[in-house]
Design a protein around this motif. Sequence first.
Motif, PDB file in Angstrom:
ATOM      1  N   ALA A   9     -11.194   9.917  31.727  1.00  0.00           N
ATOM      2  CA  ALA A   9     -12.403  10.042  32.546  1.00  0.00           C
ATOM      3  C   ALA A   9     -12.952  11.457  32.480  1.00  0.00           C
ATOM      4  O   ALA A   9     -12.180  12.426  32.421  1.00  0.00           O
ATOM      5  N   ALA A  10     -14.265  11.573  32.498  1.00  0.00           N
ATOM      6  CA  ALA A  10     -14.871  12.897  32.678  1.00  0.00           C
ATOM      7  C   ALA A  10     -14.333  13.471  33.976  1.00  0.00           C
ATOM      8  O   ALA A  10     -14.252  12.776  34.980  1.00  0.00           O
ATOM      9  N   ALA A  11     -13.931  14.731  33.951  1.00  0.00           N
ATOM     10  CA  ALA A  11     -13.259  15.305  35.127  1.00  0.00           C
ATOM     11  C   ALA A  11     -13.886  16.626  35.523  1.00  0.00           C
ATOM     12  O   ALA A  11     -14.386  17.378  34.680  1.00  0.00           O
ATOM     13  N   ALA A  12     -13.860  16.888  36.827  1.00  0.00           N
ATOM     14  CA  ALA A  12     -14.341  18.156  37.371  1.00  0.00           C
ATOM     15  C   ALA A  12     -13.491  18.469  38.587  1.00  0.00           C
ATOM     16  O   ALA A  12     -12.948  17.573  39.221  1.00  0.00           O
ATOM     17  N   ALA A  13     -13.352  19.737  38.908  1.00  0.00           N
ATOM     18  CA  ALA A  13     -12.556  20.101  40.076  1.00  0.00           C
ATOM     19  C   ALA A  13     -13.043  21.403  40.667  1.00  0.00           C
ATOM     20  O   ALA A  13     -13.623  22.243  39.978  1.00  0.00           O
ATOM     21  N   VAL A  14     -12.818  21.562  41.957  1.00  0.00           N
ATOM     22  CA  VAL A  14     -13.022  22.843  42.630  1.00  0.00           C
ATOM     23  C   VAL A  14     -11.705  23.193  43.323  1.00  0.00           C
ATOM     24  O   VAL A  14     -10.989  22.312  43.780  1.00  0.00           O
TER      25      VAL A  14
ATOM     26  N   MET B 256     -13.353  12.193  39.045  1.00  0.00           N
ATOM     27  CA  MET B 256     -13.099  11.533  37.756  1.00  0.00           C
ATOM     28  C   MET B 256     -14.147  10.442  37.570  1.00  0.00           C
ATOM     29  O   MET B 256     -14.347   9.610  38.452  1.00  0.00           O
ATOM     30  N   ALA B 257     -14.776  10.442  36.416  1.00  0.00           N
ATOM     31  CA  ALA B 257     -15.828   9.451  36.128  1.00  0.00           C
ATOM     32  C   ALA B 257     -15.432   8.644  34.893  1.00  0.00           C
ATOM     33  O   ALA B 257     -15.353   9.200  33.791  1.00  0.00           O
ATOM     34  N   SER B 258     -15.193   7.359  35.090  1.00  0.00           N
ATOM     35  CA  SER B 258     -14.684   6.538  33.989  1.00  0.00           C
ATOM     36  C   SER B 258     -15.769   6.161  32.971  1.00  0.00           C
ATOM     37  O   SER B 258     -15.478   5.841  31.825  1.00  0.00           O
TER      38      SER B 258
ATOM     39  N   THR C 176     -13.661   9.182  42.737  1.00  0.00           N
ATOM     40  CA  THR C 176     -13.718   8.394  41.506  1.00  0.00           C
ATOM     41  C   THR C 176     -15.083   7.739  41.406  1.00  0.00           C
ATOM     42  O   THR C 176     -15.704   7.400  42.420  1.00  0.00           O
ATOM     43  N   THR C 177     -15.547   7.580  40.181  1.00  0.00           N
ATOM     44  CA  THR C 177     -16.799   6.853  39.967  1.00  0.00           C
ATOM     45  C   THR C 177     -16.760   6.220  38.579  1.00  0.00           C
ATOM     46  O   THR C 177     -16.064   6.717  37.681  1.00  0.00           O
TER      47      THR C 177
END
Lengths: 416, 416
Positions: free
Chosen positions: A55-60, A249-251, A209-210
Amino acid sequence: MLTETGTGTGTGAFYAVVEGGTVTTPKGFRAGGLHCGLKKNGRHDLGVILCDVPAAAAAVYTLNAFQAAPLAVTRDSIAREGRLQAMLVNSGNANACTGKQGDADALEMRSAMAASLGLPEHYVGVTSTGVIGEPLPMERVREGIAALPAQVHAGGGEDFCQAILTTDLVKKEVCVRVSVGGKDVYIAGAAKGSGMIHPNMATMLGFITTDALIEPADLQGLLSGVTNTTFNMITVDGDTSTNDMVVAMASGLSGGVALRPGDADWAAFEAGFRHVSEHLAKAIARDGEGATKLIEVRVNGAVSDEAAQAIAKTVVGSSLVKSAVFGTDANWGRLIAAVGRAGQPVNAETVDIRIGDIPVLAQSSPVRFSEEDALVYLQQDEIVFHIDLHMEQGSAIAWGCDLTYDYVRINAAYRT
Amino acid sequence: MLTETGTGTGTGAFYAVVEGGTVTTPKGFRAGGLHCGLKKNGRHDLGVILCDVPAAAAAVYTLNAFQAAPLAVTRDSIAREGRLQAMLVNSGNANACTGKQGDADALEMRSAMAASLGLPEHYVGVTSTGVIGEPLPMERVREGIAALPAQVHAGGGEDFCQAILTTDLVKKEVCVRVSVGGKDVYIAGAAKGSGMIHPNMATMLGFITTDALIEPADLQGLLSGVTNTTFNMITVDGDTSTNDMVVAMASGLSGGVALRPGDADWAAFEAGFRHVSEHLAKAIARDGEGATKLIEVRVNGAVSDEAAQAIAKTVVGSSLVKSAVFGTDANWGRLIAAVGRAGQPVNAETVDIRIGDIPVLAQSSPVRFSEEDALVYLQQDEIVFHIDLHMEQGSAIAWGCDLTYDYVRINAAYRT
């Protein structure tokens, strides 16, 4: 504004709240949790969110100078490809300030989870929450990680939600649906956090999640921006933890074409994403350690949004304001005192304050009000303070909770 | 370092603590107090310090943007000649956020006190403490001011000390003697404050008297400098009041020649003045609302004294640290977490922490320690945390208190 509205924003960007939705509602996500022995009470203390695809991932991450070991591991994983397929979490032990052994343990958690799921290491993120400074009992963690894949299932959002809690009293989860290019896209979130919570990510973990199809960089931009006005606008006790992280996380499994900022449906997606973040942030504030009430502070008329944010956070974080709310005391003097010490420009002659709909200060002078009405209002479990500085157009909203005997009880006895 | 040392500093500048000394011990000062009806419990709520001559005067004021009405009046009085002969104080009502009527009331208090004592108005200072936002019941204040001169006497320091208290449990006073040019010079102080206390002068009133012969500008410089490392280094709850003020009055009646910075005896005078200020500041922290313990945080090795101050204040103000001390829990993870969120440069690899004499963190890694020894230490009523960052030479000391059930009880019910 504190009640859950099913749909809508003022910009024509609509989303619908999905009752009973969890982090596994978006297409492609499964989850699970189990008890491996980190918590003494036998409850779930290890959990994972697993995606069918990277999944495309991003975090803070927390701004605390002493970031816990797992944060560096997750940061490293995301840095490689901007993708995660599994997000592992343990509660009961923060793996923070644990020296080189802690770093090694976090890395081993990642490699063990990757091996156990048959994934490349850099598709696994790791996060921890709990007591600081105690070494992880790795034999239990290893056994737990080995057993975890068998617990993963499509309805595992609830188990995961249990696995991330520490002193939380309730699970915090939410799901919305938006329409993107004519297709349904889901955005869901789960969070934990009830103490050591303050703007800039404090003992707070958030998982969003999306199934939207979105590039990692666009997801990161969205998460960072939305976090500033949601997760970073809550405080329970002014402390900021070493472990906080919100990961998205974007599937991409909703189908359709990639969603980009500026697209026709971006506003709807952003509104839905914001709703999920704000819902979780408010849920964390509402479940603050010992809290009986959610406090919302709305500041308008400040010289800038940043000034409004600083003032709103100062007011909602004031121990005296929080104690007064617990005591259902319409002590607006503590509100104005907190405004005055926020270190931001104010005009000492032009401040209005309302407690709910009850004006108590107009143009900085006291307004006679019914103490009885105020008492009735303050006995509710959601309290809104409106502060208007009448200077410029800066505005902000912050959330917190009251300060109660139970906060002291919980934190005087937490570790022992 | 927390016990009262009778004499001395490391610089050869000596002072002696005068047991039983009050603000009327320095030559030329008398004081008095009475109950005029502002407090419901019948205790003294109006007091005055009176000097036989116009005393050199200096003051420092709260940084809160909403300064209470009496502060402007005192500022105005001192601005005229740099001298005060009478300092009037009421407790039970802060006369803050009371609009134009509040300004008028503060001015009337000054003129009434001046008339009652036969002094020019600008030799009178005014200060108030208590509830914010309620108009002063001026008829009671007027009667009280008229009756006050008859209560003034040489032994009135105790009555004055009673008149300035609100939720304080104990009086806070101290007196030292130093030798200046071969003559005895006395410096004494009284203070109030137990809630809404934070660096930069929070619901805290301090009154320092001395019979030293000193120019107003020199007294102001001394007071401002010493306040930065004493009154501004305490916190009870992170709130900063609208009313705080520390005022110093020097009668000059010790005799001898004027004392100036750089004089042979200046170091001794400064050390004595600092002792008075630090004693009062620590007494305020120790008497924090609901407090059972005094907490002292010593930071060394920071990149600057300012960085050390910020870190020390963050740690001593942490609700989690304060709760852990109340619970006698050696939870050093909360100490390091507070250090990390102070917004100052730290090296995440080089931090040492000791709880009293017990090392718990060395070079940022946990040290095995005896929980039993830590418990015995934490059961004392004065707790010292030592934090060494091993970076540069910056150092600071801050004081605070534990967070207890009683803090919540006191502040949930304060106004109603």
